[in-house]
Structure formats: structure tokens, C-alpha cells
Write a protein that holds these residues in place. Structure first.
Motif, PDB file in Angstrom:
ATOM      1  N   GLY A  29      -0.323  -0.421  -6.198  1.00 40.43           N
ATOM      2  CA  GLY A  29       0.246  -1.690  -6.047  1.00 40.43           C
ATOM      3  C   GLY A  29       0.624  -2.639  -7.178  1.00 40.43           C
ATOM      4  O   GLY A  29       0.706  -3.571  -6.475  1.00 40.43           O
ATOM      5  N   ARG A  87      11.103   2.391  -1.350  1.00 37.56           N
ATOM      6  CA  ARG A  87      10.196   1.736   0.028  1.00 37.56           C
ATOM      7  C   ARG A  87      11.763   2.351   1.174  1.00 37.56           C
ATOM      8  O   ARG A  87      11.523   1.952   1.910  1.00 37.56           O
ATOM      9  CB  ARG A  87      10.545   1.092   0.171  1.00 37.56           C
ATOM     10  N   LYS A 116       1.416  10.530   6.916  1.00 33.75           N
ATOM     11  CA  LYS A 116       1.123   9.103   8.026  1.00 33.75           C
ATOM     12  C   LYS A 116       2.168   8.973   9.060  1.00 33.75           C
ATOM     13  O   LYS A 116       0.903   8.374   9.887  1.00 33.75           O
ATOM     14  CB  LYS A 116       1.764   8.566   6.898  1.00 33.75           C
ATOM     15  N   TRP A 120       2.362   4.572  10.803  1.00 34.76           N
ATOM     16  CA  TRP A 120       1.848   4.077   9.552  1.00 34.76           C
ATOM     17  C   TRP A 120       3.117   2.808   8.764  1.00 34.76           C
ATOM     18  O   TRP A 120       2.796   1.659   8.748  1.00 34.76           O
ATOM     19  CB  TRP A 120       1.851   4.917   8.389  1.00 34.76           C
ATOM     20  N   MET A 121       4.398   3.032   8.707  1.00 28.86           N
ATOM     21  CA  MET A 121       5.441   2.741   8.160  1.00 28.86           C
ATOM     22  C   MET A 121       5.740   1.529   8.657  1.00 28.86           C
ATOM     23  O   MET A 121       5.473   0.108   8.141  1.00 28.86           O
ATOM     24  CB  MET A 121       6.709   3.071   8.102  1.00 28.86           C
ATOM     25  N   GLN A 123       3.399  -0.431  10.181  1.00 27.01           N
ATOM     26  CA  GLN A 123       2.011  -1.651  10.381  1.00 27.01           C
ATOM     27  C   GLN A 123       2.381  -1.923   9.105  1.00 27.01           C
ATOM     28  O   GLN A 123       1.712  -2.625   8.161  1.00 27.01           O
ATOM     29  CB  GLN A 123       0.838  -0.653  10.199  1.00 27.01           C
ATOM     30  N   LYS A 124       2.447  -1.004   7.746  1.00 26.04           N
ATOM     31  CA  LYS A 124       2.546  -1.545   6.436  1.00 26.04           C
ATOM     32  C   LYS A 124       3.790  -2.760   6.567  1.00 26.04           C
ATOM     33  O   LYS A 124       3.391  -3.522   5.650  1.00 26.04           O
ATOM     34  CB  LYS A 124       3.650   0.061   5.658  1.00 26.04           C
ATOM     35  N   ARG A 125       4.605  -2.269   7.034  1.00 29.05           N
ATOM     36  CA  ARG A 125       5.834  -3.896   6.968  1.00 29.05           C
ATOM     37  C   ARG A 125       5.163  -4.958   8.137  1.00 29.05           C
ATOM     38  O   ARG A 125       5.331  -5.964   7.139  1.00 29.05           O
ATOM     39  CB  ARG A 125       7.345  -3.529   7.411  1.00 29.05           C
ATOM     40  N   GLU A 127       1.704  -5.781   7.738  1.00 29.65           N
ATOM     41  CA  GLU A 127       1.135  -6.106   6.866  1.00 29.65           C
ATOM     42  C   GLU A 127       1.423  -6.686   5.713  1.00 29.65           C
ATOM     43  O   GLU A 127       1.279  -7.948   5.145  1.00 29.65           O
ATOM     44  CB  GLU A 127      -0.213  -4.408   5.372  1.00 29.65           C
ATOM     45  N   GLY A 128       2.780  -6.132   5.172  1.00 33.72           N
ATOM     46  CA  GLY A 128       3.632  -6.959   3.548  1.00 33.72           C
ATOM     47  C   GLY A 128       3.570  -8.487   4.710  1.00 33.72           C
ATOM     48  O   GLY A 128       3.577  -8.900   3.768  1.00 33.72           O
TER      49      GLY A 128
ATOM     50  N   ASN B 163       2.981   5.967  -1.817  1.00 30.95           N
ATOM     51  CA  ASN B 163       2.710   5.733  -0.839  1.00 30.95           C
ATOM     52  C   ASN B 163       4.310   5.033  -0.668  1.00 30.95           C
ATOM     53  O   ASN B 163       4.533   3.971  -0.231  1.00 30.95           O
ATOM     54  CB  ASN B 163       2.085   4.684   0.270  1.00 30.95           C
TER      55      ASN B 163
END
Lengths: 169, 165
Positions: A29, A87, A116, A120-121, A123-125, A127-128, B163
Motif C-alpha cells: 500500500g 488499477r 476476488k 471486491w473491486m 468495495q475497494k473503490r 473504501e478509497g 492486489n
């Protein structure tokens, strides 16, 4: 002209610095922060060389602006390329199809990002944007939590309407 | 000369923005980065042509003095354009902005901004640009995609990316 070519040549240092910094810090990260550190190192080296080579020139400031603009251009080019690797949505889809030999549309959704899944993608956005403070979540409810997010939505919608870009995304 | 160079870059960029809006409002269909690049070249050449023909008293700087700043601005603008056009995050914020009390249930967002639709539209784009083919309902990579994916996987290792996507 030589000043631009030199900046382009020095830009090869960006991936080198970035990879070396990642290898040194080895922190998940941290890639984006290290990329900006690589940009800074590259720009500083570029400016240092231009200062040494052109300081006595009458048009030194012009050389400096050309160099700096070229450096920023190369940094943005690298940022886009790295963003596509890290990404890129289409790139990830193609990679997953390749890794599974072939996939149907349901399979693409399930196998997205090496299994995933597309959720997941998404959710990732979420969270971002949550990390940026634009939204907050309460259980399954997502809410705008900052005035900046409202400004962004207004500007984005206005921009899309002027250029007739549709909904986008 | 410095002021001339910076002014010409800014003038070219303003002309680019004007052309960009006109073209985008007139043309339907593909309006991607290549069209932005072509518009920027046209704007740059147009600015030099106008200045060379109608402002003869002005000392025109060489192209290498004005092009870097102009293309730096174009690159910044392209990031903004693609960011607003393609960003999933911005689209989510827009959907929230449209909803009552700027709040929405996660399932409702998925209903309006369907992930399935998102995948299908990308698959269709990838097919149109000959990256993949569809055979018996299954998508397969074409040579161009296989070559790019191999490079991509190699870069994932180099950059230690786990990821992605």
C-alpha cells in the motif's frame, strides 16, 4: 531542444527509483507514495543538471520552464502507465481471461482480480473514497460526508453535460 | 521571450479547450485520448499560424520553447478528462449526490450502477478493439492481449503488486 531530450532521457530514472524504493521499503500500500518520491528525485536531478549546464545562459529561465514542463509531462505519463498496471480495470479483465484460458461474462465477474470477484473491486473503490473523507458508511448505508464531495459531483456533472459525455464510470 | 513563450502556450491551450468543447458537442461516438491529441496538435498549429500571419511584429519563439508547457497542460487536462469520464469513484459520488439526503443503500447503488453492466461494457469495448474474441459464449485473449498480459504480469512481479484491479 537538448534540454527537453535530456529531461526525457532522465525520465528513465523514474521506474528505476520507483522499483528500488519499493524493494527497500517493502510495504504493502506504499506504492503511490513511493512513486511520488521517485518523481521528486527525478525532478531534483533534472533541475540540478539543467542548473549546472545552463545557469550562465541568457535564457536560463526558459530552459528551466521547458525542463520542468517536460519533467511533469513524463511524471504524468508514468503515473498513467503505473495506474493502468496497478488499477486498470480492462487490463485486469484481460489478465483474468488469460490466466483462466477462457471465461464467460459470469466467470469474468467471479474471477475478477484472481478470484476476488467484482464486488471486491467495488468495495475497494468505496473504501478509497471513504479514506479520502468524501463518504461515510453505516452498515449498508453509504452517505456523502463532505462538502468537497458535493462540489466534485456538481463539477463532474456540469463537465459531463458540457462535453455530452453521458454518465461515465 | 519568456513571456512570449508562456503566453503562446497558454493561448494554444485556450484554443484547444475551445476546439475541444466544439468538437465534443458536435461529434458522437468515439471521443477518446487520440482525438484529444489530434485536437491539441490542431490548436497548436493554428495558434502559430495565426500569430505568424497576423501578428508579424511579435517575435515567435521556437516550438521547443512553447511545446513542453503546452503539452504538460494537455497531459494534466487528459488526466482530468479520463478521471471524470472513467472513474468509478466519481460515478458513485454522483449517484449519492442525486439521491435523497445524499445517502443510498449499497444494494441500490449496485442496482443503478450495475457492476454487471460495467463488466459487459468493458468486454464489448475489448472485443471492438480486438483484444479478445467471443467463441461459444466464452471470451478468449487474442495475440495482442496475450503479449500485453505477459508484460503486465512481469511488471506485477517487479513492482511487487498483489492486489491489482
Amino acid at each position: 531542444m537538448f534540454t527537453i531530450l535530456l529531461s526525457i532521457l532522465f525520465s528513465l530514472l523514474i521506474p528505476f527509483f520507483h522499483v528500488v524504493l519499493i524493494a527497500i521499503f517493502r510495504k504493502e500500500g506504499f506504492h503511490i507514495k513511493l512513486m511520488f518520491l521517485a518523481f521528486l528525485l527525478y525532478i531534483l536531478i533534472d533541475i540540478y543538471f539543467k542548473y549546472t549546464l545552463y545557469y550562465h545562459y541568457e535564457e536560463f529561465s526558459l530552459h528551466l520552464i521547458s525542463s520542468f514542463s517536460t519533467s511533469v509531462f513524463m511524471c504524468l505519463f508514468y503515473l498513467e502507465a503505473f495506474s493502468m498496471i496497478a488499477r486498470g480495470f480492462s487490463m485486469r479483465i484481460v489478465t483474468d481471461i488469460y490466466l483462466n484460458s477462457s471465461l464467460n461474462s459470469e466467470g469474468v465477474m467471479q474471477e475478477y482480480a484472481e478470484g476476488k470477484g467484482i464486488e471486491w473491486m467495488f468495495q475497494k473503490r468505496i473504501e478509497g473514497i471513504k479514506k479520502l473523507g468524501f463518504i461515510s458508511t453505516e452498515e449498508s448505508l453509504i452517505k456523502i460526508s463532505s462538502k468537497n464531495a458535493i462540489y466534485i459531483a456538481k463539477i463532474s456533472l456540469f463537465y459531463k453535460s458540457i462535453l455530452k459525455l453521458g454518465r461515465g464510470g | 521571450m519568456l513571456i512570449n513563450s508562456v503566453s503562446i502556450s497558454l493561448l494554444s491551450f485556450s484554443i484547444f479547450l475551445l476546439l475541444h468543447v466544439i468538437i465534443w458537442r458536435m461529434v458522437n461516438g468515439y471521443r477518446g485520448i487520440i482525438l484529444i491529441l489530434l485536437t491539441s496538435i490542431a490548436a497548436f498549429i493554428f495558434t502559430y499560424y495565426i500569430l505568424a500571419n497576423y501578428f508579424l511584429g511579435l517575435l515567435l519563439p521556437e516550438i521547443w520553447m512553447t511545446a513542453p508547457l503546452f503539452y504538460c497542460l494537455i497531459m494534466l487536462y487528459s488526466h482530468l478528462y479520463v478521471g471524470i469520464l472513467k472513474s468509478v469513484s466519481i460515478r458513485i459520488i454522483e449517484e449519492l449526490y442525486y439521491s435523497d439526503g445524499f445517502a443510498m443503500d449499497k444494494d441500490k447503488i449496485d442496482e443503478i450502477y450495475s457492476t454487471k453492466e460495467m463488466i459487459l461494457s468493458r468486454l464489448s469495448l475489448l472485443r471492438e478493439s480486438n483484444w479478445i474474441i467471443k467463441e461459444d459464449g466464452e471470451y478468449k485473449c487474442l495475440n495482442k492481449a496475450i503479449f500485453t498480459v505477459k508484460i503486465n504480469l512481469f511488471l506485477h512481479k517487479i513492482y511487487r503488486l498483489n492486489n491489482t484491479g
